[in-house]
Design an enzyme around this catalytic site. Structure first.
Site, PDB file in Angstrom:
ATOM      1  N   PRO A   1     -16.717   6.919  -1.197  1.00  0.00           N
ATOM      2  CA  PRO A   1     -17.349   6.373  -2.357  1.00  0.00           C
ATOM      3  C   PRO A   1     -18.837   6.058  -2.586  1.00  0.00           C
ATOM      4  O   PRO A   1     -19.903   5.403  -2.786  1.00  0.00           O
ATOM      5  CB  PRO A   1     -16.688   6.227  -3.393  1.00  0.00           C
ATOM      6  CG  PRO A   1     -15.620   5.236  -3.530  1.00  0.00           C
ATOM      7  CD  PRO A   1     -15.373   5.904  -1.763  1.00  0.00           C
TER       8      PRO A   1
ATOM      9  N   TYR B   1     -24.597  -3.456  -5.071  1.00  0.00           N
ATOM     10  CA  TYR B   1     -23.385  -2.735  -4.447  1.00  0.00           C
ATOM     11  C   TYR B   1     -23.421  -4.235  -3.744  1.00  0.00           C
ATOM     12  O   TYR B   1     -24.369  -4.825  -2.555  1.00  0.00           O
ATOM     13  CB  TYR B   1     -23.404  -2.226  -3.162  1.00  0.00           C
ATOM     14  CG  TYR B   1     -24.069  -0.473  -3.561  1.00  0.00           C
ATOM     15  CD1 TYR B   1     -25.136   0.111  -3.612  1.00  0.00           C
ATOM     16  CD2 TYR B   1     -22.285   0.597  -3.469  1.00  0.00           C
ATOM     17  CE1 TYR B   1     -25.046   1.485  -4.495  1.00  0.00           C
ATOM     18  CE2 TYR B   1     -22.699   2.087  -3.649  1.00  0.00           C
ATOM     19  CZ  TYR B   1     -23.407   2.067  -4.225  1.00  0.00           C
ATOM     20  OH  TYR B   1     -23.910   3.267  -4.675  1.00  0.00           O
TER      21      TYR B   1
ATOM     22  N   LYS C   1     -21.696   9.977  -1.581  1.00  0.00           N
ATOM     23  CA  LYS C   1     -22.105  11.222  -1.314  1.00  0.00           C
ATOM     24  C   LYS C   1     -21.096  12.497  -1.667  1.00  0.00           C
ATOM     25  O   LYS C   1     -21.798  13.386  -1.395  1.00  0.00           O
ATOM     26  CB  LYS C   1     -22.189  11.326   0.126  1.00  0.00           C
ATOM     27  CG  LYS C   1     -23.094  10.250   0.839  1.00  0.00           C
ATOM     28  CD  LYS C   1     -24.000  11.180   0.597  1.00  0.00           C
ATOM     29  CE  LYS C   1     -25.896  10.449   1.220  1.00  0.00           C
ATOM     30  NZ  LYS C   1     -26.631   9.607  -0.201  1.00  0.00           N
TER      31      LYS C   1
ATOM     32  N   HIS D   1     -33.376   6.457 -10.292  1.00  0.00           N
ATOM     33  CA  HIS D   1     -33.581   5.364 -10.381  1.00  0.00           C
ATOM     34  C   HIS D   1     -34.448   4.884  -9.137  1.00  0.00           C
ATOM     35  O   HIS D   1     -34.636   6.016  -7.609  1.00  0.00           O
ATOM     36  CB  HIS D   1     -32.784   5.228 -10.059  1.00  0.00           C
ATOM     37  CG  HIS D   1     -31.586   4.291 -10.858  1.00  0.00           C
ATOM     38  ND1 HIS D   1     -30.507   3.056 -10.929  1.00  0.00           N
ATOM     39  CD2 HIS D   1     -31.720   4.772 -12.543  1.00  0.00           C
ATOM     40  CE1 HIS D   1     -29.977   3.304 -12.672  1.00  0.00           C
ATOM     41  NE2 HIS D   1     -30.666   4.700 -13.109  1.00  0.00           N
TER      42      HIS D   1
ATOM     43  N   TYR E   1     -29.903   7.344   2.010  1.00  0.00           N
ATOM     44  CA  TYR E   1     -28.839   7.196   0.109  1.00  0.00           C
ATOM     45  C   TYR E   1     -29.414   8.060  -0.464  1.00  0.00           C
ATOM     46  O   TYR E   1     -29.100   8.986  -1.547  1.00  0.00           O
ATOM     47  CB  TYR E   1     -29.125   5.749  -0.422  1.00  0.00           C
ATOM     48  CG  TYR E   1     -28.911   5.616  -1.858  1.00  0.00           C
ATOM     49  CD1 TYR E   1     -26.899   4.934  -1.309  1.00  0.00           C
ATOM     50  CD2 TYR E   1     -29.057   6.018  -2.765  1.00  0.00           C
ATOM     51  CE1 TYR E   1     -26.602   4.627  -2.878  1.00  0.00           C
ATOM     52  CE2 TYR E   1     -28.666   5.415  -4.014  1.00  0.00           C
ATOM     53  CZ  TYR E   1     -27.085   4.752  -3.796  1.00  0.00           C
ATOM     54  OH  TYR E   1     -26.548   4.888  -5.215  1.00  0.00           O
TER      55      TYR E   1
HETATM   56  P1  RFL Z   1     -12.775  18.963  -7.432  1.00  0.00           P
HETATM   57  O1  RFL Z   1     -13.913  17.967  -8.353  1.00  0.00           O
HETATM   58  O2  RFL Z   1     -11.808  18.163  -6.838  1.00  0.00           O
HETATM   59  O3  RFL Z   1     -12.876  19.990  -8.531  1.00  0.00           O
HETATM   60  C1  RFL Z   1     -11.644  20.711  -7.952  1.00  0.00           C
HETATM   61  C2  RFL Z   1     -11.182  21.747  -8.446  1.00  0.00           C
HETATM   62  O4  RFL Z   1      -9.958  22.468  -8.417  1.00  0.00           O
HETATM   63  C3  RFL Z   1      -8.823  22.589  -9.504  1.00  0.00           C
HETATM   64  N1  RFL Z   1      -7.521  22.876  -8.471  1.00  0.00           N
HETATM   65  C4  RFL Z   1      -7.188  24.065  -8.228  1.00  0.00           C
HETATM   66  N2  RFL Z   1      -7.403  24.836  -9.100  1.00  0.00           N
HETATM   67  C5  RFL Z   1      -6.959  26.227  -8.864  1.00  0.00           C
HETATM   68  N3  RFL Z   1      -5.155  26.689  -8.088  1.00  0.00           N
HETATM   69  C6  RFL Z   1      -5.141  25.043  -6.927  1.00  0.00           C
HETATM   70  N4  RFL Z   1      -3.912  24.869  -6.064  1.00  0.00           N
HETATM   71  C7  RFL Z   1      -6.281  24.036  -7.992  1.00  0.00           C
HETATM   72  N5  RFL Z   1      -5.836  22.917  -6.780  1.00  0.00           N
HETATM   73  C8  RFL Z   1      -7.140  21.925  -7.392  1.00  0.00           C
HETATM   74  C9  RFL Z   1      -8.592  21.053  -9.895  1.00  0.00           C
HETATM   75  O5  RFL Z   1      -7.497  21.446 -10.639  1.00  0.00           O
HETATM   76  C10 RFL Z   1      -9.904  20.475  -9.556  1.00  0.00           C
HETATM   77  O6  RFL Z   1     -10.525  21.092 -10.749  1.00  0.00           O
HETATM   78  O7  RFL Z   1     -13.875  19.245  -5.728  1.00  0.00           O
HETATM   79  P2  RFL Z   1     -15.429  19.588  -5.772  1.00  0.00           P
HETATM   80  O8  RFL Z   1     -16.030  20.644  -7.091  1.00  0.00           O
HETATM   81  O9  RFL Z   1     -15.623  20.456  -4.264  1.00  0.00           O
HETATM   82  O10 RFL Z   1     -16.168  18.574  -6.414  1.00  0.00           O
HETATM   83  C11 RFL Z   1     -15.934  17.045  -5.514  1.00  0.00           C
HETATM   84  C12 RFL Z   1     -16.367  15.980  -6.507  1.00  0.00           C
HETATM   85  O11 RFL Z   1     -15.597  16.214  -7.728  1.00  0.00           O
HETATM   86  C13 RFL Z   1     -16.219  14.997  -5.608  1.00  0.00           C
HETATM   87  O12 RFL Z   1     -16.755  14.756  -4.422  1.00  0.00           O
HETATM   88  C14 RFL Z   1     -17.040  13.037  -6.370  1.00  0.00           C
HETATM   89  O13 RFL Z   1     -16.625  13.053  -7.429  1.00  0.00           O
HETATM   90  C15 RFL Z   1     -17.195  12.435  -5.172  1.00  0.00           C
HETATM   91  N6  RFL Z   1     -17.904  10.682  -5.681  1.00  0.00           N
HETATM   92  C16 RFL Z   1     -18.730  10.836  -5.586  1.00  0.00           C
HETATM   93  N7  RFL Z   1     -19.773  11.604  -5.589  1.00  0.00           N
HETATM   94  C17 RFL Z   1     -21.152  11.571  -5.096  1.00  0.00           C
HETATM   95  O14 RFL Z   1     -21.335  11.992  -4.936  1.00  0.00           O
HETATM   96  N8  RFL Z   1     -21.557  10.272  -5.947  1.00  0.00           N
HETATM   97  C18 RFL Z   1     -20.904   9.722  -5.732  1.00  0.00           C
HETATM   98  O15 RFL Z   1     -21.296   8.594  -7.358  1.00  0.00           O
HETATM   99  C19 RFL Z   1     -19.326   9.042  -6.243  1.00  0.00           C
HETATM  100  N9  RFL Z   1     -18.375   8.861  -6.768  1.00  0.00           N
HETATM  101  C20 RFL Z   1     -16.414  10.150  -6.659  1.00  0.00           C
HETATM  102  C21 RFL Z   1     -17.109   8.421  -6.636  1.00  0.00           C
HETATM  103  C22 RFL Z   1     -15.175  10.000  -6.169  1.00  0.00           C
HETATM  104  C23 RFL Z   1     -14.150   9.365  -6.485  1.00  0.00           C
HETATM  105  N10 RFL Z   1     -13.107   9.282  -6.980  1.00  0.00           N
HETATM  106  C24 RFL Z   1     -12.008   9.350  -7.976  1.00  0.00           C
HETATM  107  C25 RFL Z   1     -12.884  10.010  -5.657  1.00  0.00           C
HETATM  108  C26 RFL Z   1     -16.431   7.777  -7.274  1.00  0.00           C
HETATM  109  C27 RFL Z   1     -15.281   8.200  -7.276  1.00  0.00           C
HETATM  110  C28 RFL Z   1     -14.497   6.575  -7.784  1.00  0.00           C
HETATM  111  C1  PHB Z   2     -20.234   5.331  -9.897  1.00  0.00           C
HETATM  112  O1  PHB Z   2     -21.756   5.341 -11.211  1.00  0.00           O
HETATM  113  O2  PHB Z   2     -18.927   6.619 -10.430  1.00  0.00           O
HETATM  114  C2  PHB Z   2     -21.100   5.253  -8.353  1.00  0.00           C
HETATM  115  C3  PHB Z   2     -22.030   5.364  -8.637  1.00  0.00           C
HETATM  116  C4  PHB Z   2     -22.210   5.325  -6.351  1.00  0.00           C
HETATM  117  C5  PHB Z   2     -21.149   4.759  -6.037  1.00  0.00           C
HETATM  118  C6  PHB Z   2     -20.114   5.494  -5.625  1.00  0.00           C
HETATM  119  C7  PHB Z   2     -19.801   5.507  -7.553  1.00  0.00           C
HETATM  120  O3  PHB Z   2     -21.529   4.753  -4.782  1.00  0.00           O
END
Ligand code: RFL
Ligand code: PHB
Length: 401
Positions: free
Chosen positions: A293, A201, A297, A72, A391
């Site tokens: 989110p 957004y 980041k 993008h 971004y």
């Molecule tokens: P995770 O993905 O939470 O993985 C951690 C893993 O550890 C396990 N765990 C354990 N394992 C062993 N023993 C224990 N005691 C444990 N406790 C937990 C868990 O089961 C899990 O599998 O962390 P990690 O790997 O650091 O990854 C981080 C990302 O998942 C997170 O930062 C992103 O998803 C955030 N996020 C976004 N980030 C972006 O860069 N761009 C985005 O567009 C974006 N959109 C989002 C998001 C997060 C969202 N939510 C639901 C919080 C959109 C949403 C809605």
């Molecule tokens: C997503 O597609 O899940 C998404 C994209 C951008 C954001 C957060 C979530 O800032």
């Protein structure tokens, strides 16, 4: 059992670190609390910065992303019906973002790990970290009814916000910074054509909305909801109706709707734990920091932590130089705080804070400040450049010699 690096958590941080270390011949074992299917069922990030894209290529797991992911060159901000395009490439000198879901990144990493025959313990319980301040730390856990002990040189805490690793660092040593926002994001995934070819957004009088996507046939949408709302309160129909009221009218009028594949509510939080290293334990990704989110980041900050730890551990094992261990926390935290600030700023500008006072300012006044801030930064080229540069992601910092 013995390995060089014990990795707690098989989310994107743990899997990517494991893959990069293995490429350098550094042995590692991953211990994960839930099953692989459960990890893949969590619908999260969708936008990858160039730095993360490059790191996935370095880890040899980018083949499908390069084929199926979408580059993008711009992103839109909408203020009610007024649409402003942030031309990422033009404003940054050529940088772009990749739209490729976290689920797919994780799937590719899981496949690569399985293909290389590296050990992962899924559905391990009672994970505990021991002696992390000594030269012989170890991890214990229950696996298939047996108690297992894993001795190692280092532990990478990649176990997310609710994991055990951060809790292992004594309260006297760490400082936690936190802000919880007074609303959440209700997300919906559906097999429908995205409403627009770029992300939008939207700041509206009814609250925030985001139109995102996973592919040309799969859309991801979010709307700001009160923290008291439950997923069950929102039928698909109610979601689509509210979303259409928040998207710019021309986009809403021609958008496709359909049944949801997934629907969930995520609370919004800013959180940082300092320091990110304690003895031979390193915190990585969501285990150390959370961003709302709005800036896309979270996953990208996790990837930059992984990049730094990978460089540290490679130098430790290849050059027998342990002095770089002390650099880990400071290098990560500098970039983390920039990501925190950007995510907090975008969240403040784009959301409706209702009648909650923010930073000691009553909401009406705060809202006026934020409306003006958004107007200034979107109506001037230097303002749009400030948004674009953050971004697409700030550069990764190298280790010092
Ligand atoms: P995770 O993905 O939470 O993985 C951690 C893993 O550890 C396990 N765990 C354990 N394992 C062993 N023993 C224990 N005691 C444990 N406790 C937990 C868990 O089961 C899990 O599998 O962390 P990690 O790997 O650091 O990854 C981080 C990302 O998942 C997170 O930062 C992103 O998803 C955030 N996020 C976004 N980030 C972006 O860069 N761009 C985005 O567009 C974006 N959109 C989002 C998001 C997060 C969202 N939510 C639901 C919080 C959109 C949403 C809605
Ligand atoms: C997503 O597609 O899940 C998404 C994209 C951008 C954001 C957060 C979530 O800032």
């Amino acid at each position: 059992m013995k390995t060089q690096v014990a990795i707690i958590g098989a989310g994107p941080s743990g899997l990517l670190l494991g893959q990069l270390l293995a490429k350098q011949g550094i042995e590692n074992v991953i211990i994960e609390r839930v099953s692989g299917e459960y990890v893949l069922g969590r619908i999260r990030a969708g936008v990858l910065e160039q730095g993360m894209v490059d790191l996935l290529r370095e880890a040899d797991v980018a083949e499908r992303m390069d084929r199926e992911g979408e580059v993008h060159t711009g992103v839109e901000l909408a203020i009610n019906d007024k649409r402003i395009r942030i031309a990422l490439d033009e404003l940054t000198g050529g940088d772009t973002v990749m739209v490729y879901g976290q689920t797919e990144v994780t799937r590719d990493l899981m496949q690569a790990r399985q293909d290389s025959g590296l050990t992962t313990y899924y559905e391990a319980s009672d994970v505990e970290l021991h002696d992390v301040k000594t030269d012989s730390p170890y991890v214990t856990f229950q696996y298939q009814g047996e108690q297992v002990r894993l001795d190692c040189d280092f532990i990478a805490g990649c176990d997310g916000f609710h994991g055990v690793s951060r809790k292992t660092i004594p309260d006297t040593v760490k400082t936690e910074y936190e802000r919880v926002y007074p609303f959440g994001w209700l997300g919906l995934l559906s097999d429908t054509k995205p409403a627009h070819e770029e992300l939008i957004y939207c700041k509206t009088d009814r609250g925030f909305a985001l139109a995102s996507m996973r592919s040309q046939t799969r859309s991801r949408y979010y709307i700001q909801v009160p923290l008291t709302d439950k997923v069950e309160d929102w039928s698909d129909e109610a979601f689509w109706t509210e979303l259409k009221l928040r998207l710019p009218k021309d986009v809403a009028d021609k958008m496709e709707t359909g049944p949801s594949i997934e629907k969930s509510i995520a609370p919004l939080r800013s959180f940082v734990c300092e320091p990110m290293q304690y003895g031979n334990l390193f915190l990585v990704g969501d285990a150390a920091h959370i961003v709302p989110p709005t800036g896309a980041k979270g996953l990208n900050l996790a990837a930059s932590d992984v990049s730094t730890l990978y460089k540290v551990l490679t130098r430790v094992y290849q050059d027998n130089d342990r002095s770089c261990i002390d650099q880990y926390s400071a290098i990560c935290l500098r970039r983390v705080w920039h990501g925190e600030r950007f995510s907090w700023w975008m969240t403040n500008m784009m959301h409706d804070f209702g009648d909650v006072a923010v930073n000691g300012t009553d909401n009406e006044t705060f809202s006026k400040f934020m409306t003006s801030e958004l107007d200034y930064f979107t109506s001037t080229e230097e303002g749009r450049r400030v948004i674009a540069k953050q971004y697409v992601g700030l550069p990764y910092e190298d280790l010092k010699d």
